[in-house]
Design a protein around this motif. Structure first.
Motif, PDB file in Angstrom:
ATOM      1  N   ARG A   1      43.275  53.964  36.308  1.00  0.00           N
ATOM      2  CA  ARG A   1      42.668  54.344  35.029  1.00  0.00           C
ATOM      3  C   ARG A   1      41.799  53.232  34.449  1.00  0.00           C
TER       4      ARG A   1
ATOM      5  N   ARG B   1      42.813  55.886  45.081  1.00  0.00           N
ATOM      6  CA  ARG B   1      43.277  57.280  45.162  1.00  0.00           C
ATOM      7  C   ARG B   1      43.896  57.564  46.522  1.00  0.00           C
TER       8      ARG B   1
ATOM      9  N   MET C   1      48.674  53.928  39.249  1.00  0.00           N
ATOM     10  CA  MET C   1      47.921  54.907  38.461  1.00  0.00           C
ATOM     11  C   MET C   1      47.294  54.230  37.231  1.00  0.00           C
ATOM     12  N   GLN C   2      48.029  53.290  36.650  1.00  0.00           N
ATOM     13  CA  GLN C   2      47.491  52.548  35.505  1.00  0.00           C
ATOM     14  C   GLN C   2      46.300  51.690  35.917  1.00  0.00           C
TER      15      GLN C   2
ATOM     16  N   LYS D   1      37.942  52.858  43.136  1.00  0.00           N
ATOM     17  CA  LYS D   1      38.694  54.027  42.667  1.00  0.00           C
ATOM     18  C   LYS D   1      39.034  54.953  43.826  1.00  0.00           C
TER      19      LYS D   1
END
Length: 233
Positions: free
Chosen positions: A66, A78, A62-63, A74
């Motif tokens: 971001r 996901r 998740m980091q 991305k």
């Protein structure tokens, strides 16, 4: 439980990651290293440890997400995160059901010279806000380093989320030159715990041999060497 999922995409994720290894940064490598370990543990039916690695790996991924600006990357991240989260949820539900049915059992072997096996890492997952009473049976809470081990274990018990009010210790009495040291050390720990609103009840037995720890939320830990599995300073 694990093999089906392994065949449906986990291996492909690691192959893709390996091909583009030069492009991923250190954080991505760290995330996928932890997740690879999660899959390995999953395939070995070591579900509790696998779940911890899934959660840690997902957080790292998740980091990475971001900090990623490329839309294609991305989107791929996901999808991978969603896949790992779905698997982690299945493992969690399975463990929750095992615990509810009273069937859950885990064996942890600590190898010679291993590190990373603090009391927190071993016991924290069994502790929650419902734990108010703890029973410790260990015949060797005698020498200075053993008293310190017991103190550190008690320190862990009074941290959140626990709400421990009573700790019962069953140990054996040192009949030699260390008797006074043992007695005064345990008394000092007892007084210190009282300052935190925790009662320490100490009982001595000459016939105690087994080592175990019980929490009033139902968990029982059979611990081969008791609290004294660290090497002496």
């Amino acid at each position: 439980l694990a093999r089906l999922w392994l065949g449906l995409g986990a291996k492909e994720s690691f192959r893709a990651m390996a091909k583009s290894g030069r492009e991923v940064d250190a954080q991505s490598v760290a995330a996928f290293t932890v997740l690879k370990r999660a899959v390995e543990l999953d395939s070995e039916s070591r579900y509790q440890q696998a779940l911890v690695c899934y959660q840690e790996g997902i957080d790292l991924l998740m980091q990475v997400l971001r900090g990623t600006k490329d839309d294609t990357k991305k989107s791929n991240l996901r999808k991978q995160i969603t896949g790992y989260m779905d698997r982690a949820e299945i493992v969690k539900k399975y463990l929750d059901q095992e615990k509810e049915d009273g069937k859950y059992h885990e064996q942890i072997k600590i190898e010679e010279n291993a590190t990373g096996f603090s009391y927190e890492s071993l016991f924290q997952k069994y502790l929650n806000e419902t734990v108010t009473e703890v029973w410790i049976q260990d015949p060797y809470i005698r020498q200075i380093h053993q008293l310190y081990n017991f103190l550190r274990f008690c320190e862990m018990l009074i941290k959140k989320p626990c709400k421990v009010k009573t700790i019962h210790l069953l140990t054996s009495l040192d009949e030699g030159s260390g008797k006074q040291q043992q007695s005064s050390g345990l008394q000092e720990i007892k007084e210190s715990l009282q300052n935190h609103g925790v009662l320490l009840e100490i009982e001595y037995s000459s016939s105690v041999h087994d080592r175990e720890i019980r929490f009033n939320n139902g968990w029982m830990i059979k611990i081969g060497r008791g609290l004294d599995y660290f090497k002496k300073p």
